[in-house]
Design a protein around this motif. Structure first.
Motif, PDB file in Angstrom:
ATOM      1  N   MET A  30     -11.133  -5.171  -4.069  1.00  0.00           N
ATOM      2  CA  MET A  30     -11.389  -6.500  -3.521  1.00  0.00           C
ATOM      3  C   MET A  30     -12.268  -6.483  -2.280  1.00  0.00           C
ATOM      4  SD  MET A  30     -10.180  -8.662  -5.489  1.00  0.00           S
ATOM      5  CE  MET A  30     -10.253 -10.145  -4.478  1.00  0.00           C
ATOM      6  N   VAL A  31     -12.064  -5.488  -1.413  1.00  0.00           N
ATOM      7  CA  VAL A  31     -12.822  -5.474  -0.155  1.00  0.00           C
ATOM      8  C   VAL A  31     -14.326  -5.355  -0.413  1.00  0.00           C
ATOM      9  CG1 VAL A  31     -13.245  -4.130   1.939  1.00  0.00           C
ATOM     10  CG2 VAL A  31     -10.914  -4.785   1.344  1.00  0.00           C
ATOM     11  N   LEU A  37      -3.994   8.956   2.325  1.00  0.00           N
ATOM     12  CA  LEU A  37      -3.604   7.545   2.315  1.00  0.00           C
ATOM     13  C   LEU A  37      -2.090   7.380   2.419  1.00  0.00           C
ATOM     14  CD1 LEU A  37      -5.070   4.710   1.925  1.00  0.00           C
ATOM     15  CD2 LEU A  37      -4.020   4.744  -0.335  1.00  0.00           C
ATOM     16  N   LEU A  82       0.829  -1.210   0.000  1.00  0.00           N
ATOM     17  CA  LEU A  82       0.000   0.000   0.000  1.00  0.00           C
ATOM     18  C   LEU A  82       0.863   1.260   0.000  1.00  0.00           C
ATOM     19  CD1 LEU A  82      -3.120   0.708   0.192  1.00  0.00           C
ATOM     20  CD2 LEU A  82      -2.583   1.401   2.528  1.00  0.00           C
ATOM     21  N   TYR A 133      -7.353   2.022   7.983  1.00  0.00           N
ATOM     22  CA  TYR A 133      -7.532   3.348   7.367  1.00  0.00           C
ATOM     23  C   TYR A 133      -9.000   3.533   6.999  1.00  0.00           C
ATOM     24  CZ  TYR A 133      -6.863   0.594   3.054  1.00  0.00           C
ATOM     25  OH  TYR A 133      -6.962  -0.345   2.058  1.00  0.00           O
ATOM     26  N   HIS A 134      -9.348   4.813   6.819  1.00  0.00           N
ATOM     27  CA  HIS A 134     -10.731   5.255   6.610  1.00  0.00           C
ATOM     28  C   HIS A 134     -11.497   4.386   5.615  1.00  0.00           C
ATOM     29  CE1 HIS A 134     -13.773   7.920   4.686  1.00  0.00           C
ATOM     30  NE2 HIS A 134     -13.886   8.487   5.879  1.00  0.00           N
ATOM     31  N   ASP A 135     -10.975   4.271   4.392  1.00  0.00           N
ATOM     32  CA  ASP A 135     -11.748   3.586   3.356  1.00  0.00           C
ATOM     33  C   ASP A 135     -11.783   2.074   3.530  1.00  0.00           C
ATOM     34  OD1 ASP A 135     -12.537   5.917   2.215  1.00  0.00           O
ATOM     35  OD2 ASP A 135     -11.379   5.711   0.373  1.00  0.00           O
ATOM     36  N   GLN A 136     -10.868   1.523   4.313  1.00  0.00           N
ATOM     37  CA  GLN A 136     -10.921   0.083   4.583  1.00  0.00           C
ATOM     38  C   GLN A 136     -12.195  -0.258   5.354  1.00  0.00           C
ATOM     39  OE1 GLN A 136      -7.839  -1.792   7.133  1.00  0.00           O
ATOM     40  NE2 GLN A 136      -7.213  -2.905   5.303  1.00  0.00           N
ATOM     41  N   MET A 151     -15.005   2.266   5.404  1.00  0.00           N
ATOM     42  CA  MET A 151     -16.143   2.946   4.791  1.00  0.00           C
ATOM     43  C   MET A 151     -16.604   2.305   3.491  1.00  0.00           C
ATOM     44  SD  MET A 151     -17.149   5.195   6.784  1.00  0.00           S
ATOM     45  CE  MET A 151     -18.263   6.127   5.726  1.00  0.00           C
ATOM     46  N   VAL A 152     -15.655   1.845   2.677  1.00  0.00           N
ATOM     47  CA  VAL A 152     -16.039   1.299   1.372  1.00  0.00           C
ATOM     48  C   VAL A 152     -16.933   0.062   1.522  1.00  0.00           C
ATOM     49  CG1 VAL A 152     -15.126   0.180  -0.711  1.00  0.00           C
ATOM     50  CG2 VAL A 152     -14.170   2.368   0.053  1.00  0.00           C
ATOM     51  N   PRO A 153     -16.549  -0.925   2.320  1.00  0.00           N
ATOM     52  CA  PRO A 153     -17.452  -2.083   2.438  1.00  0.00           C
ATOM     53  C   PRO A 153     -18.769  -1.732   3.137  1.00  0.00           C
ATOM     54  CG  PRO A 153     -15.553  -2.307   3.899  1.00  0.00           C
ATOM     55  CD  PRO A 153     -15.263  -1.154   2.988  1.00  0.00           C
ATOM     56  N   TRP A 190     -13.459  -8.851   5.693  1.00  0.00           N
ATOM     57  CA  TRP A 190     -14.789  -8.254   5.516  1.00  0.00           C
ATOM     58  C   TRP A 190     -15.832  -9.301   5.128  1.00  0.00           C
ATOM     59  CZ3 TRP A 190     -17.468  -4.386   7.175  1.00  0.00           C
ATOM     60  CH2 TRP A 190     -16.795  -3.270   7.678  1.00  0.00           C
ATOM     61  N   LEU A 199      -2.658  -4.230   6.307  1.00  0.00           N
ATOM     62  CA  LEU A 199      -2.598  -2.995   5.529  1.00  0.00           C
ATOM     63  C   LEU A 199      -2.510  -3.276   4.032  1.00  0.00           C
ATOM     64  CD1 LEU A 199      -2.212   0.135   5.618  1.00  0.00           C
ATOM     65  CD2 LEU A 199       0.244  -0.319   5.538  1.00  0.00           C
ATOM     66  N   ASN A 200      -1.764  -4.315   3.676  1.00  0.00           N
ATOM     67  CA  ASN A 200      -1.388  -4.543   2.285  1.00  0.00           C
ATOM     68  C   ASN A 200      -2.273  -5.596   1.627  1.00  0.00           C
ATOM     69  OD1 ASN A 200       1.106  -2.857   2.152  1.00  0.00           O
ATOM     70  ND2 ASN A 200       1.681  -4.170   3.885  1.00  0.00           N
ATOM     71  N   ALA A 219      -7.691  -7.946   4.126  1.00  0.00           N
ATOM     72  CA  ALA A 219      -8.886  -7.142   4.390  1.00  0.00           C
ATOM     73  C   ALA A 219     -10.112  -7.667   3.657  1.00  0.00           C
ATOM     74  CB  ALA A 219      -8.615  -5.688   4.007  1.00  0.00           C
ATOM     75  N   ASP A 220      -9.928  -8.215   2.465  1.00  0.00           N
ATOM     76  CA  ASP A 220     -11.109  -8.687   1.725  1.00  0.00           C
ATOM     77  C   ASP A 220     -11.719  -9.918   2.392  1.00  0.00           C
ATOM     78  OD1 ASP A 220      -8.946 -10.263   0.958  1.00  0.00           O
ATOM     79  OD2 ASP A 220      -9.259 -10.030  -1.194  1.00  0.00           O
ATOM     80  N   ASN A 247      -7.755   9.093  -1.616  1.00  0.00           N
ATOM     81  CA  ASN A 247      -7.791   9.486  -0.211  1.00  0.00           C
ATOM     82  C   ASN A 247      -9.215   9.469   0.347  1.00  0.00           C
ATOM     83  OD1 ASN A 247      -4.911  10.289   0.146  1.00  0.00           O
ATOM     84  ND2 ASN A 247      -5.419  11.627  -1.580  1.00  0.00           N
ATOM     85  N   ASP A 287     -16.079   5.366  -1.122  1.00  0.00           N
ATOM     86  CA  ASP A 287     -17.257   4.747  -0.491  1.00  0.00           C
ATOM     87  C   ASP A 287     -18.535   5.096  -1.245  1.00  0.00           C
ATOM     88  OD1 ASP A 287     -17.112   7.391   0.378  1.00  0.00           O
ATOM     89  OD2 ASP A 287     -17.310   6.916   2.509  1.00  0.00           O
ATOM     90  N   ASP A 325      -7.081  -3.427  -2.709  1.00  0.00           N
ATOM     91  CA  ASP A 325      -8.172  -3.616  -1.755  1.00  0.00           C
ATOM     92  C   ASP A 325      -9.337  -2.656  -1.983  1.00  0.00           C
ATOM     93  OD1 ASP A 325      -6.970  -5.750  -0.591  1.00  0.00           O
ATOM     94  OD2 ASP A 325      -6.566  -4.818   1.338  1.00  0.00           O
ATOM     95  N   LYS A 348     -15.703  -8.649  -2.218  1.00  0.00           N
ATOM     96  CA  LYS A 348     -15.819  -9.825  -1.341  1.00  0.00           C
ATOM     97  C   LYS A 348     -16.836  -9.599  -0.232  1.00  0.00           C
ATOM     98  CE  LYS A 348     -12.092 -12.717  -2.494  1.00  0.00           C
ATOM     99  NZ  LYS A 348     -11.211 -13.810  -2.108  1.00  0.00           N
ATOM    100  N   SER A 349     -17.058  -8.333   0.155  1.00  0.00           N
ATOM    101  CA  SER A 349     -18.097  -8.058   1.146  1.00  0.00           C
ATOM    102  C   SER A 349     -19.475  -8.351   0.560  1.00  0.00           C
ATOM    103  CB  SER A 349     -18.061  -6.590   1.582  1.00  0.00           C
ATOM    104  OG  SER A 349     -16.840  -6.296   2.213  1.00  0.00           O
TER     105      SER A 349
END
Lengths: 333, 333
Positions: A271-272, B170, A170, B266-269, B271-273, B251, B209-210, B247-248, A210, A248, A268, A275-276
């Motif tokens: 992918m996150v 980020l 990352l 981090y934030h989007d890890q 918020m996105v899912p 989640w 993280l990665n 992370a995937d 970001n 998001d 990610d 996969k969610s």
């Protein structure tokens, strides 16, 4: 018109690929849409498939295909040491056998004897032990096809995401993003989407890097320095894009069907959410090859592959989803 | 036992908060579970609520609460310049009025006269114009409560995620992660979860993280250098944790109910899912305050707030979800 052939490589023979390929190829849905052919060492397929399932029929050539729900057609790609294969671990024989199957499937696809290729999961460790100079499937396929540049997409259900950067730490992502990379990647995939008939004019969403897509520069400047200029240039070239979007909000809109596909700036970010939303159905797609190629979005699952009970539990949903995408991209669905 | 009071601040009066608060407070579900009281300038609430809805009843004190479905109770926090408020934009009056409402609600919560606080969305711009030295809600609440350290969680449906880092670029995330930060953050939230009765022994998932959680160091080393040592120390302190996880996969497991909560780096890890799974229902939760505080996970939506038609379309789902979480954390649900 007869149903098209679909090649499904078994991937690493010591992994979960052979049993998933066999299960997918045996499904009524897939058999209704195409003529599925596994590609790999037939003795491996026979040994991992329960006897009550369809009978393994080894083919020397596609001409010998037998169209019956009780027959599992396997284009036999023998490996001399296959009897010494130990299930559930990386090893040289596994890497060599997997590579042979990929070469065979690519040759058939380049000759247009199969409509598309689904590749079973390979192990980077096995490929390395076999002395193969490829970081993974995608790079190997590009080399075998003599293509300089391919791009990696992930998909599930009807949602596609482009990975602008892929398997890097990352911390390396911000410096890896450049205007020219974004521009050329998105333009290549836009053309490919049109060629493959997925959209006459793709509607793109493009994520920022970001939180809140930088919030006007307060939370990072890559959006204004790199992403926005690339998008301006792409719009001038006639593409239809929204972005840079907060990731998001972009994914919420994408899940709601707003875009043909979403460009994600790091692994990610794609992918996150996929996969969610679809834990078992994520598919890897290569854009830029001369044929349609997909793969289930999971690995060799050596832990499952090691035991008969594990293999019995393995879920072919992602392999089936990969086959659906392959046929869609081959314009046969 | 009578139903507990729930304070709902209207947030920035020029934003979407007043209409969402009014709609949530008027819902049969919420009125069945508590006695909801809006906190803010009652004239704003009156002006944004359609006349056919419940009548606004301004209170000088909670004692004057009137329990009727046709009454909207508003603890009146007047601002001298409120008549000059222009809907749909940041302005000094908006920031000042929002801050007054927050101070009032915090005082009631510290006196235990309300069971919990839901805060309507504020604008960082308005707060800045009002000369307030806070980066946002969370920091202001910590200061008003005399608490040195709070943590930020996001939630939707039954899924909670901790943000180990928050609103930073980020590129700053890798250097912002330290063993001590991870350790103290997770320990604080673990204790808070127990105090709030959410779990006797929380089951934590902790993301890496990665990509692929670093893949054994090939795709980044923060997992082995920072995350894994922090988790070892936390396990020694008696916590129940899995990680660092890709992370995937984390989640996918979290969405399947596997963890009490998931720590995201981090934030989007986070918020996105959450926004992919529950686009309209994401909630912000502050851990570490002496009372339960939640907030809808969206902003002031000035564009919607600016017009009567926009306000009519605004969806109170996230405010309702924030109220459900507030009552759950106040141990009244």
């Amino acid at each position: 018109m007869s149903r098209p052939f679909l090649a499904i490589t078994i991937g690493d023979p010591a992994g979960i690929g052979p049993v998933l390929g066999a299960r997918a190829a045996g499904s009524a849905e897939l058999r209704g849409a195409c003529r599925p052919v596994l590609v790999g060492d037939a003795s491996v397929v026979r040994s991992v498939c329960p006897s009550r399932a369809a009978r393994v029929h080894p083919l020397a050539d596609l001409d010998e295909y037998r169209d019956s729900p009780r027959i599992l057609n396997v284009l036999h790609v023998p490996h001399p040491d296959i009897r010494r294969l130990r299930m559930g671990r990386p090893q040289r024989t596994g890497g060599e056998s997997a590579a042979l199957a990929i070469r065979t499937a690519v040759a058939l696809a380049l000759q247009r004897r199969v409509a598309a290729v689904v590749t079973g999961p390979v192990s980077k460790g096995s490929l390395r032990m076999a002395g193969l100079p490829y970081a993974g499937h995608t790079e190997m396929l590009a080399a075998l096809c003599g293509v300089r540049r391919v791009e990696m997409l992930m998909a599930a259900d009807r949602l596609m995401a482009l990975l602008v950067t892929r398997h890097i730490p990352l911390s390396k992502v911000p410096a890896s993003l450049s205007m020219s990379r974004l521009f050329s990647t998105i333009r290549l995939v836009d053309r490919w989407l049109k060629e493959r008939g997925l959209a006459a004019r793709p509607r793109w969403g493009v994520c920022g890097l970001n939180p809140h897509a930088g919030d006007g520069g307060l939370l990072g400047r890559e959006e204004e320095r790199v992403v926005a200029p690339a998008l301006r240039k792409l719009r001038s070239a006639g593409l239809s894009l929204e972005g840079p979007l907060p990731a998001d909000a972009a994914w919420a809109a994408h899940a709601g069907g707003h875009y043909t596909l979403l460009a994600c700036l790091y692994h990610d970010q794609a992918m996150v959410p996929l996969k969610s939303l679809f834990p078992r159905r994520v598919v890897n797609i290569t854009a830029g090859l001369p044929f349609a190629r997909t793969s289930p979005g999971h690995g060799t699952a050596y832990d499952l592959a090691a035991t008969a009970r594990g293999r019995a539990l393995a879920d072919p949903a992602a392999t089936l989803e990969a086959a659906r995408w392959a046929l869609r991209l081959a314009r046969t669905l």
